[in-house]
Design an enzyme around this catalytic site. Sequence first.
Site, short mmCIF file in Angstrom:
data_model
loop_
_atom_site.label_atom_id
_atom_site.label_comp_id
_atom_site.label_asym_id
_atom_site.label_seq_id
_atom_site.Cartn_x
_atom_site.Cartn_y
_atom_site.Cartn_z
N ASP A 88 7.53 -4.14 7.97
CA ASP A 88 7.64 -5.57 7.65
C ASP A 88 8.73 -5.70 6.60
O ASP A 88 8.53 -5.32 5.44
CB ASP A 88 6.32 -6.13 7.12
CG ASP A 88 5.25 -6.24 8.18
OD1 ASP A 88 5.56 -6.00 9.36
OD2 ASP A 88 4.10 -6.55 7.83
N ASP A 140 5.52 -2.10 3.96
CA ASP A 140 6.13 -3.32 3.46
C ASP A 140 7.41 -2.95 2.73
O ASP A 140 7.39 -2.14 1.79
CB ASP A 140 5.18 -4.05 2.50
CG ASP A 140 3.91 -4.52 3.19
OD1 ASP A 140 4.04 -5.14 4.26
OD2 ASP A 140 2.82 -4.27 2.66
N TYR A 164 -12.09 -7.98 3.31
CA TYR A 164 -10.69 -7.61 3.11
C TYR A 164 -9.83 -8.47 4.04
O TYR A 164 -9.61 -8.14 5.19
CB TYR A 164 -10.47 -6.14 3.43
CG TYR A 164 -9.10 -5.60 3.04
CD1 TYR A 164 -8.93 -4.83 1.90
CD2 TYR A 164 -7.97 -5.85 3.82
CE1 TYR A 164 -7.69 -4.33 1.54
CE2 TYR A 164 -6.73 -5.37 3.47
CZ TYR A 164 -6.60 -4.61 2.34
OH TYR A 164 -5.37 -4.11 1.97
N SER A 217 0.81 -1.22 0.00
CA SER A 217 0.00 0.00 0.00
C SER A 217 0.85 1.27 0.00
O SER A 217 0.47 2.27 -0.63
CB SER A 217 -0.94 -0.01 1.21
OG SER A 217 -0.21 -0.05 2.42
N LYS A 248 -10.83 -0.23 -1.11
CA LYS A 248 -10.26 -0.86 0.08
C LYS A 248 -11.07 -0.50 1.33
O LYS A 248 -11.31 -1.36 2.19
CB LYS A 248 -8.80 -0.43 0.26
CG LYS A 248 -7.85 -1.04 -0.75
CD LYS A 248 -6.41 -0.62 -0.52
CE LYS A 248 -5.85 -1.16 0.76
NZ LYS A 248 -4.42 -0.86 0.93
N ASP A 299 1.22 0.11 8.12
CA ASP A 299 2.63 -0.23 8.18
C ASP A 299 3.25 -0.10 6.79
O ASP A 299 2.56 0.20 5.81
CB ASP A 299 2.84 -1.65 8.73
CG ASP A 299 2.14 -2.70 7.88
OD1 ASP A 299 1.51 -2.33 6.85
OD2 ASP A 299 2.21 -3.89 8.22
#
Length: 707
Positions: free
Chosen positions: A161, A109, A231, A95, A222, A107
């Site tokens: 992450d 990625d 979701y 995202s 979303k 968060d």
Amino acid sequence: STSRQQNQPQGHYGLTSPISLAPPSDKDHIHTQKLIEAMKPFGVFEDQEELYHRTTVLGKLNNFVREWISELAESKNLPPSITEQVGGKIFTFGSYRLGVHTKGSSDIDALCVAPSHVERSDFFQSFFEKLKNQEEVKNLRAIEDAYVPVIKFEFDGIEIDLVFAKLSLPTVSDDLDLRDDSCLKSLDIRCIRSLNGSRVTDEILRLVPNLENFRLTLRAVKLWAKRRGVYSNIMGFLGGVSWAMLVARICQLYPNALASTLVNKFFLIFSKWDWPKPVLLKRLEESFLNLPVWDPRVNPSDRYHVMPIITPAYPQQNSTYNVSVSTRAVMVEEFQRGLEVTDEILKGKSDWSKLFEPLNFFQKYKHYIVLTASAFTEEHHLNWIGLVESKIRVLVGNLERNEFITIAHVQPQSFPGNEVLYKQSRYVSMWFLGLVFKKAESAVKTNVDLTHGIQSFTDTVYRQASALNILKEGMKIEATYVKRKQLHYFLPAGTLQKRKKQRVSDISQNNSGLQCKRSSLGESCSDGSKDRDSRTPSNSSSLNKISKLDISTAETERLFLISWPNSKSQVSPTEMEATVALRTSGPPIGCTIPGYNTVCQLRTCFVQEQHKLSGTLITDPKSASPKQHYSPSSRVSRPPTAGECPQKAIDGEKARRGGLAQGGLKAGLITDVEQRLSSKELPDSSSPVPTNSIRIIKRSIKLTLNG
């Protein structure tokens, strides 16, 4: 980048030509602005200060990685000429890279790309230790055995992450382009999976005609998916990358449309999509690397995917392999609702807030399975619920393969367990699955056995936990069948929206409401209208509303009884009758359970009393087979003999008149010898449950449905 793509000549995007090239009208601009205003209260837009903080954190992390790789090169005695320029780089995906991350909680990625001298073991050892020594780093944990191994942590307040991939290159330059397939050469599968996230995200961005319209539409979709409970990739719905690819395909088909139109077209196209026809953003490509790709012509397993959405970067994969028949049906139904709502909005008959109304899951179905995962400590509980949650889709698949079930719909959100219900396990999480049974073609009763599907699921979880060495004493999974009107015993009133107020009366007086006796608790169910957290001591005064049973501690560890008497005023003649026989089995083969012989001693009074209520005396496991019908005529009506307890609160005739023998949910209890499940209900020898001393409780759930 956005303006450049907006002004470039119209090209050809995707596999087909666009459906419409019509430019937006003034009304489209107005609807799009209203859409933006409707989304703002949900925190989907991040302000500039937060965006700057994320950018700063990523810059620090990138420098941190380069420093670590250089130090590692020195420790491995690489030539100075290489040590000075080994490089290393952080790439983002998901995202954040797509530009649709939300305010506050989202968060990042990230992918750590390293040169050839860095091993995966270095990443999870020396880099992990280096992170541990940084003041800005909090909540550091490594998940090395995941499908895509990852290190999770907070860096200066931002959740990261971080996955790892090493390339077959001596150095990693700042201008490295991961879209080049040659970067995959000679890599192991874990590195390819790690690289795939970044490669897919970049390819999606390259394949949409207008980034601004794509991002705004994706934010709306979303938000809608989260509000409507669809979701969750891990639960068998769609994850972020899948929703992004669906939106990207709509943008390809309507390259000049604004977000308000694109959202409407999104629901129009996918509510009518001919699944399992795959959604593709571009043609499947071949490569000299010969990596496995999604191709049902070659791979038989790919033919069973029910909702394929194919990633655009090589090696192309199906991002929705977790989707089942049930979860697809739920999503298609939501697509249809979304189309109806957006049609009304564009006609001026409604507003965008209606699209984002949450799903009232607990009023949607008449029948539910309550799945609980519990542990004694918080650390064990976090590990346990993570594993259970990752396998719930297995339970959904097992249930929907039952010939009498048409839909098994899981609510992705988990809930804290009721403290009164789960007193021995201090940390409890609950999930709810709504069930739709096939309508009987005749008035003949239908027997439905859910035992095997549930047992197969629990065995899978215990086996996985044992393999990962996280199975600890106190970890339990339990599945319970309930009807909608009993949900308030598990959830607070605030969660059960539009729930009619129900008065909990003493069952011993009027035979109505819920009576839930759990041996592992020694207490009855409490009124769920009070919002209780699973970790907070509860007031037990409400227990007086429900009759109790005096059972010793040893007995309570082997006993589970639920009886749900229904009065005639509560059950219409056409309502489904559900008869559930719940029993605990003996320990699995290979499991050692201390005190097993003693905990199986059930009080004769209790057993015989409940046999009278259920209308059958179970003396053989076969009597609980799904082929047996329970009828009022089989009720035990003789006077109590020596050794039997006299009736105290309810006699058989009153129970019959009150609807217990005619409709409610009844429980049969099997004693020590009878508690062994038949061989056809146990998993086959190819998938044994782990051999250890952890108590594993199983039970059978069998329903009788009236036509």
